[in-house]
Design an enzyme around this catalytic site. Structure first.
Site, PDB file in Angstrom:
ATOM      1  N   MET A  30       0.851  -1.197   0.000  1.00  0.00           N
ATOM      2  CA  MET A  30       0.000   0.000   0.000  1.00  0.00           C
ATOM      3  C   MET A  30       0.886   1.246   0.000  1.00  0.00           C
ATOM      4  O   MET A  30       0.422   2.343   0.322  1.00  0.00           O
ATOM      5  CB  MET A  30      -0.939  -0.019   1.206  1.00  0.00           C
ATOM      6  CG  MET A  30      -1.902  -1.215   1.145  1.00  0.00           C
ATOM      7  SD  MET A  30      -3.445  -0.977   2.011  1.00  0.00           S
ATOM      8  CE  MET A  30      -2.864  -0.738   3.676  1.00  0.00           C
ATOM      9  N   LEU A  33       6.721   3.187   1.440  1.00  0.00           N
ATOM     10  CA  LEU A  33       7.624   2.043   1.570  1.00  0.00           C
ATOM     11  C   LEU A  33       8.647   2.208   2.687  1.00  0.00           C
ATOM     12  O   LEU A  33       9.127   3.320   2.945  1.00  0.00           O
ATOM     13  CB  LEU A  33       8.366   1.836   0.244  1.00  0.00           C
ATOM     14  CG  LEU A  33       7.488   1.584  -0.982  1.00  0.00           C
ATOM     15  CD1 LEU A  33       8.351   1.441  -2.235  1.00  0.00           C
ATOM     16  CD2 LEU A  33       6.615   0.350  -0.796  1.00  0.00           C
ATOM     17  N   HIS A  34       8.987   1.098   3.300  1.00  0.00           N
ATOM     18  CA  HIS A  34      10.074   1.045   4.275  1.00  0.00           C
ATOM     19  C   HIS A  34      10.937  -0.175   3.968  1.00  0.00           C
ATOM     20  O   HIS A  34      10.661  -0.911   3.006  1.00  0.00           O
ATOM     21  CB  HIS A  34       9.526   1.037   5.708  1.00  0.00           C
ATOM     22  CG  HIS A  34       8.482  -0.022   5.950  1.00  0.00           C
ATOM     23  ND1 HIS A  34       8.747  -1.370   5.844  1.00  0.00           N
ATOM     24  CD2 HIS A  34       7.164   0.073   6.266  1.00  0.00           C
ATOM     25  CE1 HIS A  34       7.664  -2.068   6.116  1.00  0.00           C
ATOM     26  NE2 HIS A  34       6.674  -1.218   6.359  1.00  0.00           N
ATOM     27  N   HIS A  37       9.274  -3.565   3.082  1.00  0.00           N
ATOM     28  CA  HIS A  37       8.825  -3.725   1.688  1.00  0.00           C
ATOM     29  C   HIS A  37      10.026  -3.975   0.770  1.00  0.00           C
ATOM     30  O   HIS A  37       9.960  -4.794  -0.148  1.00  0.00           O
ATOM     31  CB  HIS A  37       8.126  -2.452   1.186  1.00  0.00           C
ATOM     32  CG  HIS A  37       6.895  -2.073   1.947  1.00  0.00           C
ATOM     33  ND1 HIS A  37       6.806  -0.921   2.688  1.00  0.00           N
ATOM     34  CD2 HIS A  37       5.697  -2.692   2.066  1.00  0.00           C
ATOM     35  CE1 HIS A  37       5.606  -0.825   3.226  1.00  0.00           C
ATOM     36  NE2 HIS A  37       4.909  -1.896   2.881  1.00  0.00           N
ATOM     37  N   GLY A 147       5.094  -9.784   3.834  1.00  0.00           N
ATOM     38  CA  GLY A 147       5.854  -9.753   5.085  1.00  0.00           C
ATOM     39  C   GLY A 147       5.168 -10.603   6.152  1.00  0.00           C
ATOM     40  O   GLY A 147       3.932 -10.592   6.274  1.00  0.00           O
ATOM     41  N   ASP A 150       2.413  -9.402   8.895  1.00  0.00           N
ATOM     42  CA  ASP A 150       0.980  -9.641   8.713  1.00  0.00           C
ATOM     43  C   ASP A 150       0.772 -11.150   8.603  1.00  0.00           C
ATOM     44  O   ASP A 150       0.415 -11.682   7.543  1.00  0.00           O
ATOM     45  CB  ASP A 150       0.495  -8.913   7.455  1.00  0.00           C
ATOM     46  CG  ASP A 150       0.696  -7.410   7.572  1.00  0.00           C
ATOM     47  OD1 ASP A 150       0.159  -6.824   8.518  1.00  0.00           O
ATOM     48  OD2 ASP A 150       1.431  -6.839   6.754  1.00  0.00           O
ATOM     49  N   GLN A 153      -2.571 -12.461   7.442  1.00  0.00           N
ATOM     50  CA  GLN A 153      -2.760 -12.176   6.006  1.00  0.00           C
ATOM     51  C   GLN A 153      -2.101 -13.272   5.159  1.00  0.00           C
ATOM     52  O   GLN A 153      -2.665 -13.748   4.170  1.00  0.00           O
ATOM     53  CB  GLN A 153      -2.156 -10.806   5.681  1.00  0.00           C
ATOM     54  CG  GLN A 153      -2.116 -10.454   4.213  1.00  0.00           C
ATOM     55  CD  GLN A 153      -1.803  -8.989   3.987  1.00  0.00           C
ATOM     56  OE1 GLN A 153      -2.684  -8.151   4.085  1.00  0.00           O
ATOM     57  NE2 GLN A 153      -0.562  -8.660   3.689  1.00  0.00           N
ATOM     58  N   VAL A 176      10.978  -7.289   9.400  1.00  0.00           N
ATOM     59  CA  VAL A 176      12.153  -6.402   9.489  1.00  0.00           C
ATOM     60  C   VAL A 176      11.891  -5.428  10.642  1.00  0.00           C
ATOM     61  O   VAL A 176      10.797  -4.871  10.761  1.00  0.00           O
ATOM     62  CB  VAL A 176      12.392  -5.641   8.161  1.00  0.00           C
ATOM     63  CG1 VAL A 176      13.596  -4.708   8.286  1.00  0.00           C
ATOM     64  CG2 VAL A 176      12.602  -6.637   7.016  1.00  0.00           C
ATOM     65  N   ARG A 187       2.494   2.505   9.446  1.00  0.00           N
ATOM     66  CA  ARG A 187       1.686   3.199  10.460  1.00  0.00           C
ATOM     67  C   ARG A 187       2.523   3.725  11.623  1.00  0.00           C
ATOM     68  O   ARG A 187       2.005   4.506  12.432  1.00  0.00           O
ATOM     69  CB  ARG A 187       0.582   2.274  10.986  1.00  0.00           C
ATOM     70  CG  ARG A 187      -0.529   2.029   9.962  1.00  0.00           C
ATOM     71  CD  ARG A 187      -1.723   1.337  10.582  1.00  0.00           C
ATOM     72  NE  ARG A 187      -2.870   1.346   9.697  1.00  0.00           N
ATOM     73  CZ  ARG A 187      -3.256   0.312   8.935  1.00  0.00           C
ATOM     74  NH1 ARG A 187      -2.572  -0.819   8.957  1.00  0.00           N
ATOM     75  NH2 ARG A 187      -4.320   0.413   8.147  1.00  0.00           N
TER      76      ARG A 187
HETATM   77  O1  PAF Z   1      -0.113  -5.872   3.378  1.00  0.00           O
HETATM   78  C1  PAF Z   1      -0.552  -4.920   2.708  1.00  0.00           C
HETATM   79  O2  PAF Z   1       0.089  -3.873   2.555  1.00  0.00           O
HETATM   80  C2  PAF Z   1      -1.930  -5.042   2.077  1.00  0.00           C
HETATM   81  O3  PAF Z   1      -2.815  -5.715   2.904  1.00  0.00           O
HETATM   82  C3  PAF Z   1      -1.887  -5.665   0.671  1.00  0.00           C
HETATM   83  C4  PAF Z   1      -1.420  -7.104   0.726  1.00  0.00           C
HETATM   84  C5  PAF Z   1      -0.979  -4.862  -0.235  1.00  0.00           C
HETATM   85  C6  PAF Z   1      -3.299  -5.653   0.061  1.00  0.00           C
HETATM   86  O4  PAF Z   1      -3.795  -4.368  -0.063  1.00  0.00           O
END
Ligand code: PAF
Length: 289
Positions: A30, A33-34, A37, A147, A150, A153, A176, A187
């Site tokens: 999203m 970036l850090h 990512h 990552g 999450d 996820q 990381v 965030r």
């Molecule tokens: O982990 C994230 O940044 C988001 O949930 C993703 C996987 C890019 C989906 O929007």
């Protein structure tokens, strides 16, 4: 590096790569970036012919009272960072291109989304699974990188690709962290100085649980207690959950007998931080990461 701004152009490129037999790696993000990512992009670079990073603040995964509007965005900074680690294409579509008027199809992964963040953020994983499956159709990657921060996820997306026979390998990369142990997150920028100092309790609590686990502790209540006590020592921290769950189904467990995840979610003001630790028992040996 090229930035692609429309779904149409990205779809055409992906079709051409497929014809040429190129192996494509996708790093969905999203943005803002850090190094977390960037570590995903570096891993994709080693494995794949072409690395695509998507940057899309996905409206369908935010609840009505969550931070969709406030979520930090900085495309030109992201472009520089992505290019510095060898990303070949940045895919940055607009919300009305991903979700045009009349959009009405969603992906709902059941069971694994009933727990942890799925229970606390209704609809969140429906939005994640929907956007990630759209990205998989548009970019057609062989591998996709996420990552481990999450952790739920990752479990949801693994279930989704298995259940829907998507020919994509989900690759989870280690969390990381900053020097003091705080997990990197876009965030973190919301935190005040004092909240940021105290945020270290998440990783400190997990680290103490890891020590107990290494000493042989397998009981959920004992492992959760040490984490809860450490986090509770921070005056600004408000625990959303501390849970020990099965590493695949994300359902709560009483004891670790296989692969488990010790997961935490904690509010500092309105900012919700998550972190986790994988604890694994394999016959006589144990692993943690
Ligand atoms: O982990 C994230 O940044 C988001 O949930 C993703 C996987 C890019 C989906 O929007």
């Amino acid at each position: 590096m090229k930035t692609i701004e429309t779904v149409g152009e990205m779809t055409e490129l992906a079709k051409a790569w497929r014809k040429e037999g190129k192996q494509v790696g996708l790093v969905p993000t999203m943005g803002y970036l850090h190094q977390g990512h960037l570590s995903l992009a570096k891993a994709a670079k080693l494995d794949c012919d072409i690395v695509v990073m998507s940057i899309f603040v996905n409206p369908t995964q935010f609840g009505p009272n969550e931070d969709y509007e406030a979520y930090p965005r900085d495309l030109s900074h992201d472009q520089a960072l992505a290019e510095s680690v060898g990303v070949d294409y940045l895919f940055a579509p607009q919300p009305n291109d991903m979700y045009p008027k009349g959009y009405s199809t969603f992906v709902n992964v059941e069971g694994v989304t009933d727990h942890l963040c799925g229970a606390k953020r209704p609809g969140h994983f429906r939005g994640v699974a929907t956007v990630v499956s759209k990205l998989f159709h548009i970019v057609q990657p062989e591998k996709a990188y996420f990552g481990q921060k999450d952790g739920q996820q990752v479990a949801v997306l693994r279930r989704m690709v298995r259940d829907l026979n998507m020919p994509v390998e989900i690759i989870a990369r280690p969390i990381v962290r900053e020097g003091d142990g705080v997990a990197l997150s876009s965030r973190n920028v919301y935190l005040t100085d004092q909240q940021r100092q105290q945020a270290v309790v998440l990783s400190q609590g997990l680290a103490q649980a890891r020590e107990l686990f290494i000493q042989g502790e397998r009981d959920s209540e004992a492992l959760k207690k040490v984490v809860t006590d450490v986090i509770g020592s921070a005056s600004l921290a408000k625990i959303d959950y501390v849970e020990l769950v099965d590493g695949d189904t994300m359902a709560s467990i009483d004891r670790i007998t296989g692969k488990a995840m010790l997961a935490v979610a904690v509010y500092f003001g309105n900012t919700r931080l998550i972190d986790n630790l994988i604890l694994e028992v394999e016959s006589e040996s144990c692993f943690c990461s």
